[in-house]
Design an enzyme around this catalytic site. Structure first.
Site, PDB file in Angstrom:
ATOM      1  CG  HIS A 119      -6.077   6.407   2.640  1.00  0.00           C
ATOM      2  ND1 HIS A 119      -6.151   5.892   1.371  1.00  0.00           N
ATOM      3  CD2 HIS A 119      -6.863   7.519   2.637  1.00  0.00           C
ATOM      4  CE1 HIS A 119      -6.945   6.632   0.622  1.00  0.00           C
ATOM      5  NE2 HIS A 119      -7.393   7.635   1.370  1.00  0.00           N
ATOM      6  CG  ASP A 120      -4.034   2.777   1.036  1.00  0.00           C
ATOM      7  OD1 ASP A 120      -3.852   1.600   1.389  1.00  0.00           O
ATOM      8  OD2 ASP A 120      -5.130   3.375   1.151  1.00  0.00           O
ATOM      9  N   GLY A 137      -3.857  10.335  -0.348  1.00  0.00           N
ATOM     10  CA  GLY A 137      -3.810   8.886  -0.379  1.00  0.00           C
ATOM     11  C   GLY A 137      -3.149   8.299  -1.615  1.00  0.00           C
TER      12      GLY A 137
END
Length: 263
Positions: A119-120, A137
């Protein structure tokens, strides 16, 4: 161009030129641009934007929930892929972890089998990730960097432009622009061959080498070296290396250990 076994959410926006293979699942308000190809058993989950000419390989899953124990599945976030990316078999790319956030990939990247973007993650253009590369992440990746198979990267760090990373390496600190990295948090020099192949002039490479020696090989601690380097004028491409080292993530910068011998 859409196989009869594919399952596509009515809210998805699919360009008429897109080719969709057997048992593909597009779940949610995906946007797939012209000339894309989505191969058998791949899945797009939630709000996934796929740029023109991108290929998504068999069994890849794009847009899955972050592997974050505090993540609320009701969170509206996304994955945004640029143009002409190649996403090979069983790649996983998770969506952003906060409302309105996104995992973003630029153009013309090549993600080989089994690589993972958590994520991200934010990635630039023309990067190559070999089989099994794992990015945790919130990692930021620049442009034109190669990561060898099985290399793993801890969350929140930065990887610069024109880097080369050895396979099976393990990293929890930043890798500055132009550097070669291997083993555990080790910079072993500059990606000189890569810079030459990418069209850096001899003058540009010379300035980068001089700055690299000053920062990492001059016998000073990093703070002293940065102060000394900042007092001088550097050509644009060398100055980018200085700027990267001046503004590291909270993880800090990998130390330099020249040579290939054992510790």
């Amino acid at each position: 161009m859409i196989h009869k076994t594919a399952l596509i959410d009515p809210s998805a926006q699919i360009d008429p030129s897109v080719e969709i293979g057997p048992y593909v699942v597009i779940e949610g308000a995906a946007e797939v641009g012209p000339g894309c190809k989505i191969e058998a058993h791949a899945q797009l989950v939630g709000h996934v934007v796929v740029g023109e000419g991108t290929r998504i390989g068999r069994g890849a899953v794009i847009g899955g929930e972050p592997q974050d124990l505090g993540f609320d599945p009701a969170t509206q976030s996304s994955v945004i892929l640029g143009k002409k990316n190649v996403i090979r078999e069983h790649v996983t790319i998770h969506r952003g972890s906060k409302p309105g956030s996104a995992t973003r990939i630029g153009d013309s990247n090549f993600l080989m089998v089994g690589s993972h973007l958590a994520h991200d993650v934010v990635m630039g253009d023309r990067n190559i990730l070999a089989n099994g590369v794992l990015l945790a992440g919130h990692i930021h990746v620049g442009n034109n960097t190669f990561m060898g198979g099985g290399a793993v990267f801890h969350q929140f760090l930065r990887i610069g432009d024109y880097c080369v990373v050895q396979g099976n390496g393990s990293f929890s600190k930043d890798i500055p622009h132009y550097c070669a990295a291997q083993r555990v948090n080790r910079i072993t020099g500059l990606n000189v061959i890569g810079l030459r192949r990418q069209g850096f002039t001899s003058e540009e490479r010379g300035a980068i080498k001089e700055l690299f020696r000053l920062l990492f090989c001059g016998g000073m601690n990093l703070g002293q070296a940065l102060e000394s380097a900042a007092a001088r004028e550097w050509p644009e491409k060398a100055a980018r290396l200085l700027q990267f080292v001046q503004a590291p993530s909270k993880k800090g910068v990998c130390p330099v250990r020249l040579g290939r011998g054992d510790d």
